[in-house]
Design a protein around this motif. Structure first.
Motif, mmCIF file in Angstrom:
data_model
loop_
_atom_site.group_PDB
_atom_site.id
_atom_site.type_symbol
_atom_site.label_atom_id
_atom_site.label_comp_id
_atom_site.label_asym_id
_atom_site.label_seq_id
_atom_site.Cartn_x
_atom_site.Cartn_y
_atom_site.Cartn_z
ATOM 1 N N PHE A 60 -4.203 -6.314 8.271
ATOM 2 C CA PHE A 60 -2.908 -6.669 7.688
ATOM 3 C C PHE A 60 -2.190 -5.449 7.133
ATOM 4 C CE2 PHE A 60 -0.368 -7.909 3.973
ATOM 5 C CZ PHE A 60 0.599 -8.643 4.620
ATOM 6 N N SER A 61 -2.915 -4.535 6.490
ATOM 7 C CA SER A 61 -2.240 -3.377 5.901
ATOM 8 C C SER A 61 -1.602 -2.507 6.980
ATOM 9 C CB SER A 61 -3.205 -2.559 5.038
ATOM 10 O OG SER A 61 -4.288 -2.104 5.812
ATOM 11 N N ARG A 91 1.552 -4.349 8.188
ATOM 12 C CA ARG A 91 2.601 -4.247 7.168
ATOM 13 C C ARG A 91 3.237 -2.856 7.184
ATOM 14 N NH1 ARG A 91 -0.148 -5.245 2.094
ATOM 15 N NH2 ARG A 91 -0.467 -3.020 2.097
#
Length: 80
Positions: free
Chosen positions: A69-70, A73
């Motif tokens: 996810f990081s 993002r």
């Protein structure tokens, strides 16, 4: 058409500048926590190497995973 492609959802991250189907510049790196700034360092370098400016980019392509996810993002934020 000029494309800036970003992929940070996997452990091997990368970015590329393409004109139609021709790769003008590209870079890959390992997406380790200590290397996450690589994306923001690579983009200006790749654009300079390809002789492309931000206003010339027609399409921003971002890999959406599955993956970290990081990384997703960060790539989406860079494209924005």
């Amino acid at each position: 058409m000029i494309i800036l492609a970003l992929e940070c959802s996997t452990r091997l991250a990368g970015a590329a500048v393409l004109r139609d189907r021709e790769v003008l510049a590209s870079a890959t790196w390992t997406d380790a926590p200590t290397e996450r700034q690589q994306l923001f360092q690579a983009i200006p370098r790749l654009l300079a190497e390809a002789s492309v400016t931000f206003p010339q980019i027609d399409v921003y392509a971002v890999g959406l995973g599955p993956g970290a996810f990081s990384g997703l993002r960060m790539a989406l934020a860079a494209a924005q």
